[in-house]
Design a protein around this motif. Structure first.
Motif, mmCIF file in Angstrom:
data_model
loop_
_atom_site.group_PDB
_atom_site.id
_atom_site.type_symbol
_atom_site.label_atom_id
_atom_site.label_comp_id
_atom_site.label_asym_id
_atom_site.label_seq_id
_atom_site.Cartn_x
_atom_site.Cartn_y
_atom_site.Cartn_z
ATOM 1 N N ALA A 149 0.982 -16.833 -22.493
ATOM 2 C CA ALA A 149 1.638 -18.101 -22.145
ATOM 3 C C ALA A 149 3.113 -17.864 -21.843
ATOM 4 O O ALA A 149 3.784 -17.068 -22.494
ATOM 5 C CB ALA A 149 1.501 -19.098 -23.282
ATOM 6 N N ALA A 150 3.587 -18.571 -20.851
ATOM 7 C CA ALA A 150 4.981 -18.437 -20.432
ATOM 8 C C ALA A 150 5.904 -19.343 -21.242
ATOM 9 O O ALA A 150 7.115 -19.252 -21.117
ATOM 10 C CB ALA A 150 5.100 -18.763 -18.951
ATOM 11 N N GLN A 151 5.360 -20.228 -22.051
ATOM 12 C CA GLN A 151 6.154 -21.197 -22.803
ATOM 13 C C GLN A 151 6.793 -20.544 -24.028
ATOM 14 O O GLN A 151 6.185 -19.720 -24.702
ATOM 15 C CB GLN A 151 5.258 -22.375 -23.221
ATOM 16 C CG GLN A 151 6.048 -23.542 -23.742
ATOM 17 C CD GLN A 151 5.204 -24.805 -23.824
ATOM 18 O OE1 GLN A 151 4.170 -24.912 -23.190
ATOM 19 N NE2 GLN A 151 5.664 -25.749 -24.605
ATOM 20 N N ASP A 152 8.014 -20.934 -24.323
ATOM 21 C CA ASP A 152 8.736 -20.406 -25.483
ATOM 22 C C ASP A 152 8.228 -21.048 -26.772
ATOM 23 O O ASP A 152 7.706 -22.172 -26.750
ATOM 24 C CB ASP A 152 10.234 -20.699 -25.344
ATOM 25 C CG ASP A 152 10.879 -19.937 -24.209
ATOM 26 O OD1 ASP A 152 10.388 -18.838 -23.888
ATOM 27 O OD2 ASP A 152 11.876 -20.445 -23.657
ATOM 28 N N PRO A 153 8.412 -20.376 -27.913
ATOM 29 C CA PRO A 153 8.045 -20.989 -29.190
ATOM 30 C C PRO A 153 8.965 -22.168 -29.496
ATOM 31 O O PRO A 153 10.086 -22.251 -28.981
ATOM 32 C CB PRO A 153 8.246 -19.871 -30.204
ATOM 33 C CG PRO A 153 8.791 -18.699 -29.489
ATOM 34 C CD PRO A 153 8.880 -19.022 -28.047
ATOM 35 N N ASN A 154 8.498 -23.080 -30.337
ATOM 36 C CA ASN A 154 9.252 -24.274 -30.753
ATOM 37 C C ASN A 154 9.649 -25.147 -29.574
ATOM 38 O O ASN A 154 10.754 -25.686 -29.523
ATOM 39 C CB ASN A 154 10.485 -23.906 -31.576
ATOM 40 C CG ASN A 154 10.127 -23.277 -32.898
ATOM 41 O OD1 ASN A 154 9.154 -23.667 -33.542
ATOM 42 N ND2 ASN A 154 10.893 -22.275 -33.294
ATOM 43 N N THR A 155 8.754 -25.286 -28.620
ATOM 44 C CA THR A 155 8.983 -26.181 -27.489
ATOM 45 C C THR A 155 7.842 -27.185 -27.430
ATOM 46 O O THR A 155 6.770 -26.972 -27.988
ATOM 47 C CB THR A 155 9.070 -25.413 -26.151
ATOM 48 O OG1 THR A 155 7.878 -24.656 -25.968
ATOM 49 C CG2 THR A 155 10.286 -24.499 -26.120
ATOM 50 N N VAL A 156 8.087 -28.296 -26.746
ATOM 51 C CA VAL A 156 7.098 -29.365 -26.622
ATOM 52 C C VAL A 156 5.943 -28.881 -25.743
ATOM 53 O O VAL A 156 6.169 -28.343 -24.660
ATOM 54 C CB VAL A 156 7.744 -30.629 -26.021
ATOM 55 C CG1 VAL A 156 6.706 -31.706 -25.730
ATOM 56 C CG2 VAL A 156 8.836 -31.156 -26.938
ATOM 57 N N VAL A 157 4.697 -29.071 -26.246
ATOM 58 C CA VAL A 157 3.513 -28.742 -25.455
ATOM 59 C C VAL A 157 3.016 -30.014 -24.769
ATOM 60 O O VAL A 157 2.839 -30.041 -23.554
ATOM 61 C CB VAL A 157 2.411 -28.129 -26.350
ATOM 62 C CG1 VAL A 157 1.138 -27.889 -25.549
ATOM 63 C CG2 VAL A 157 2.905 -26.844 -26.989
ATOM 64 N N THR A 158 2.807 -31.078 -25.548
ATOM 65 C CA THR A 158 2.369 -32.356 -24.980
ATOM 66 C C THR A 158 3.054 -33.507 -25.716
ATOM 67 O O THR A 158 3.442 -33.370 -26.876
ATOM 68 C CB THR A 158 0.834 -32.560 -25.106
ATOM 69 O OG1 THR A 158 0.476 -32.468 -26.477
ATOM 70 C CG2 THR A 158 0.060 -31.565 -24.292
ATOM 71 N N VAL A 159 3.168 -34.623 -25.026
ATOM 72 C CA VAL A 159 3.708 -35.839 -25.623
ATOM 73 C C VAL A 159 2.528 -36.754 -25.919
ATOM 74 O O VAL A 159 1.782 -37.132 -25.010
ATOM 75 C CB VAL A 159 4.714 -36.535 -24.680
ATOM 76 C CG1 VAL A 159 5.194 -37.853 -25.273
ATOM 77 C CG2 VAL A 159 5.879 -35.622 -24.383
ATOM 78 N N LEU A 160 2.364 -37.110 -27.184
ATOM 79 C CA LEU A 160 1.276 -38.000 -27.575
ATOM 80 C C LEU A 160 1.695 -39.465 -27.468
ATOM 81 O O LEU A 160 0.874 -40.331 -27.201
ATOM 82 C CB LEU A 160 0.830 -37.682 -28.999
ATOM 83 C CG LEU A 160 0.409 -36.224 -29.228
ATOM 84 C CD1 LEU A 160 0.190 -35.962 -30.701
ATOM 85 C CD2 LEU A 160 -0.847 -35.914 -28.421
ATOM 86 N N GLN A 161 2.972 -39.732 -27.721
ATOM 87 C CA GLN A 161 3.505 -41.097 -27.615
ATOM 88 C C GLN A 161 4.993 -40.998 -27.290
ATOM 89 O O GLN A 161 5.725 -40.247 -27.930
ATOM 90 C CB GLN A 161 3.307 -41.845 -28.948
ATOM 91 C CG GLN A 161 3.732 -43.292 -28.905
ATOM 92 C CD GLN A 161 3.509 -43.951 -30.262
ATOM 93 O OE1 GLN A 161 4.049 -43.510 -31.266
ATOM 94 N NE2 GLN A 161 2.695 -44.989 -30.272
ATOM 95 N N LYS A 162 5.416 -41.755 -26.283
ATOM 96 C CA LYS A 162 6.828 -41.744 -25.890
ATOM 97 C C LYS A 162 7.695 -42.299 -27.022
ATOM 98 O O LYS A 162 7.262 -43.154 -27.791
ATOM 99 C CB LYS A 162 7.050 -42.601 -24.651
ATOM 100 C CG LYS A 162 6.358 -42.092 -23.412
ATOM 101 C CD LYS A 162 6.550 -43.080 -22.286
ATOM 102 C CE LYS A 162 5.730 -42.685 -21.066
ATOM 103 N NZ LYS A 162 5.845 -43.685 -19.997
ATOM 104 N N GLY A 163 8.919 -41.816 -27.058
ATOM 105 C CA GLY A 163 9.899 -42.346 -27.993
ATOM 106 C C GLY A 163 10.908 -43.191 -27.240
ATOM 107 O O GLY A 163 10.889 -43.260 -26.011
ATOM 108 N N TYR A 164 11.797 -43.830 -27.976
ATOM 109 C CA TYR A 164 12.804 -44.697 -27.353
ATOM 110 C C TYR A 164 14.128 -44.597 -28.097
ATOM 111 O O TYR A 164 14.167 -44.458 -29.322
ATOM 112 C CB TYR A 164 12.328 -46.166 -27.332
ATOM 113 C CG TYR A 164 11.154 -46.350 -26.419
ATOM 114 C CD1 TYR A 164 11.337 -46.603 -25.063
ATOM 115 C CD2 TYR A 164 9.849 -46.229 -26.888
ATOM 116 C CE1 TYR A 164 10.263 -46.742 -24.206
ATOM 117 C CE2 TYR A 164 8.764 -46.363 -26.043
ATOM 118 C CZ TYR A 164 8.983 -46.616 -24.703
ATOM 119 O OH TYR A 164 7.918 -46.744 -23.850
#
Length: 182
Positions: A149-164
Motif C-alpha cells: 500500500a502506498a498510504q502512510d501509517p496513521n492516515t485516514v483510510v475512510t470517512v464513516l461520518q462527516k464532522g463539522y
C-alpha cells in the motif's frame, strides 16, 4: 570678635501688633474655605454623575448580553426555515413520483448546506491519506494496510461520518478508520 564682646543686634523688624496684616487673614481664610467647599461640591457632583453613568453603562451592557444570549440562535433558526418549508411541501404531495421526491430532497439538501455555510458551520470530510488529526477526527477503528500500500501509517483510510466545525471549533469530529502503524 573676642569672647567678651556682645553679638551685633539683629536687624529691626516692624512690630506685629495684629492689626495691619492680620485683620484681613480671617476674611481671606473664609473666602478660601468657601472656594474650596464650592470646588468640593463640584467634584462630588461630578463623581456621583460619573458613578451613575458607569452603573447605567454596566446595566445596559448586562441587558445587551442577556439579549444576545437569548437570541443568538435567531439568525441560524431563520436560515433553517426554508428547509422546513421545503420538507413540509414534500410531505404535502403524497402522490409525487420518486424522481420528484428525489429532486426535492436534493434541493432541500442544498438549502440546508447553504444555511450551514452562512452560519459558519464547516464540513470536516478528510480525503483518504490525510494525516489523522485527533482534534478533528475520531478513529473508530485501525485497519492494517497491505505491504504494497502506498498510504502512510496513521492516515485516514475512510470517512464513516462527516464532522463539522463552527467558527473553527469542533462541533462533531469526523468518524474515520485509520491506517495502522507499521
Amino acid at each position: 570678635m573676642s569672647t567678651n564682646e556682645t553679638p551685633p543686634n539683629p536687624p529691626e523688624t516692624p512690630a506685629d501688633d495684629g492689626h495691619a496684616a492680620g485683620a484681613d487673614a480671617p476674611a481671606a481664610l473664609q473666602a478660601r474655605l468657601a472656594e474650596l467647599e464650592a470646588r468640593h461640591a463640584e467634584v462630588a457632583d461630578a463623581y456621583l454623575r460619573a458613578k451613575a453613568e458607569a452603573e447605567n453603562t454596566r446595566r445596559r451592557a448586562d441587558e445587551e448580553m442577556s439579549k444576545a444570549r437569548k437570541f443568538a440562535i435567531e439568525a441560524f433558526a431563520e436560515s433553517l426555515l426554508p428547509v422546513k418549508d421545503s420538507l413540509e411541501a414534500a410531505v404535502a404531495l403524497p402522490s409525487a413520483s420518486v424522481e420528484q421526491v428525489l429532486e426535492g430532497v436534493h434541493a432541500t439538501l442544498r438549502q440546508l448546506a447553504s444555511a450551514l455555510e452562512r452560519n459558519k458551520v464547516v464540513e470536516v470530510n478528510p480525503a483518504a491519506g490525510t494525516k489523522f488529526d485527533p482534534h478533528q477526527h475520531q478513529a473508530i477503528s485501525v485497519v492494517p494496510l497491505p505491504a504494497d500500500a502506498a498510504q502512510d501509517p496513521n492516515t485516514v483510510v475512510t470517512v464513516l461520518q462527516k464532522g463539522y466545525l463552527i467558527a473553527e471549533r469542533v462541533l462533531r469530529p469526523a468518524l474515520v478508520t485509520v491506517s495502522a502503524p507499521k
